[in-house]
Design an enzyme around this catalytic site. Structure first.
Site, PDB file in Angstrom:
ATOM      1  N   THR A   1     -45.104  41.203  63.119  1.00 40.13           N
ATOM      2  CA  THR A   1     -44.947  40.372  64.315  1.00 40.13           C
ATOM      3  C   THR A   1     -45.634  40.976  65.525  1.00 40.13           C
ATOM      4  OG1 THR A   1     -43.300  39.562  65.912  1.00 40.13           O
ATOM      5  CG2 THR A   1     -42.745  41.552  64.714  1.00 40.13           C
TER       6      THR A   1
ATOM      7  N   TYR B   1     -35.598  43.560  66.861  1.00 41.89           N
ATOM      8  CA  TYR B   1     -36.422  42.803  65.919  1.00 41.89           C
ATOM      9  C   TYR B   1     -37.806  43.439  65.801  1.00 41.89           C
ATOM     10  CZ  TYR B   1     -39.683  39.193  64.393  1.00 41.89           C
ATOM     11  OH  TYR B   1     -40.695  38.522  63.763  1.00 41.89           O
TER      12      TYR B   1
END
Length: 330
Positions: A117, A142
């Protein structure tokens, strides 16, 4: 040889399975169906329900199928949720990925594609598109959980016969243009998904989190990539590794950003419907603005996007949302 797709019943994973099937690949899927759907998996793929950290199940999969590659999508992806429950994210995204990588090494599987990501970058130092060599400063558990897995892959590849491709996604949106799958998770937080639900009356409007950022209209800016283009980048990465090329890290985006308000205007324009938009404070963990420099993906992976158009992305998302509404009525 077969490709094992983890999280293959989920949003991006199900698109990947269809892309592999379309390319003539033999596909195996493992998914515990926490957020995915069994019906979203292409019927040609062999499906195993279970956890990627279940070594006994993985041993069964490797014994029953000739796997040469793993494409790893299984994981949790909601930034604010990761801030509220970081240990759950480190368990699901990092610890379970460690178990999967260990099983791959033990089974002698040589190729590994990892779904990472742009959150590993945090907020960049400048408004310029982000290159892979930029500072890695995740602003949420995250992002940190994904970066830890990247590091594990790097170190494991240095010690074992493993080649990896790390693809750092920017903001994935849209749905399969052929209508076979799309974002179907209830309560999803993706901006275009939420706005599509609002446009079709499935929500009584939506919330914009923060209008005081240092951007052109005060809202966060993101680079939106169509999910089918993203799947194509994975397929190219797989083919590159099979051809004997080495490990790589590549950004997956289009190189231009849209603000939250610009996206909402596009959804309203494409749908022809207005909906309520409420303003709230900033969410923890949200970067201000991040746009990809996709040069590595284009050159090293030979990746040429086909759907670099926000209106098209929105149209496919709306079409899928409409399909879901009809599906749920049957």
């Amino acid at each position: 040889m077969a490709v094992l797709v983890t999280g293959g019943a989920g949003y991006i994973g199900s698109h990947m399975v269809w892309a592999l099937i379309d390319a003539g690949e033999d596909v195996v899927v493992i998914d515990r169906l926490t957020t995915g759907f069994r019906w979203a998996v292409a019927p040609e793929a062999r499906f195993y329900e279970g956890d990627i950290a279940d070594r006994e199940l993985l041993s069964t999969i490797f014994r029953e199928n000739t796997i040469d590659s793993i494409i790893h999508f299984a994981g949790s992806i909601v930034v604010p949720e990761s801030v509220a429950d970081p240990l759950a994210y480190y368990e699901n995204n990092t610890v379970r990925s460690r178990a999967l990588i260990a099983a791959a090494v033990e089974a002698g599987i040589p190729h590994f594609v990892f779904s990472s990501t742009a959150a590993v970058y945090g907020t960049p130092d400048s408004a310029d598109p982000v290159r892979e060599g930029a500072a890695l400063r995740p602003e949420s558990p995250y992002g940190s959980s994904k970066l830890m897995t990247e590091i594990m892959l790097r170190d494991t590849a240095a010690a074992h016969d493993l080649t990896y491709s790390v693809l750092r996604y920017f903001n994935v949106a849209g749905a399969d243009p052929r209508g076979r799958t799309g974002q179907s998770t209830a309560g999803a937080t993706h901006l275009i998904k939420v706005a599509s639900e609002a446009a079709l009356g499935k929500r009584d409007g939506m919330v914009v989190f923060g209008t005081d950022y240092d951007t052109r209209d005060g809202t966060c800016i993101r680079d939106y990539i169509h999910v089918s283009d993203l799947a194509a980048a994975h397929l190219n990465a797989l083919q590159r590794m099979r051809a004997g090329e080495g490990s790589i890290v590549a950004n997956c985006g289009y190189g231009r950003g849209f603000s939250v308000l610009e996206v909402l205007d596009q959804v309203k324009a494409v749908s022809g419907r207005d909906f309520a938009v409420r303003i709230a404070g900033r969410r923890p963990g949200d970067a201000v603005s991040i746009v990809a420099d996709p040069s590595v993906a284009r050159s090293a992976l030979g990746w040429t996007p086909k759907h670099d158009d926000l209106a098209f992305i929105v149209r496919t998302a709306l079409d899928w949302e409409d399909h879901l509404g009809k599906r749920n009525m049957r």
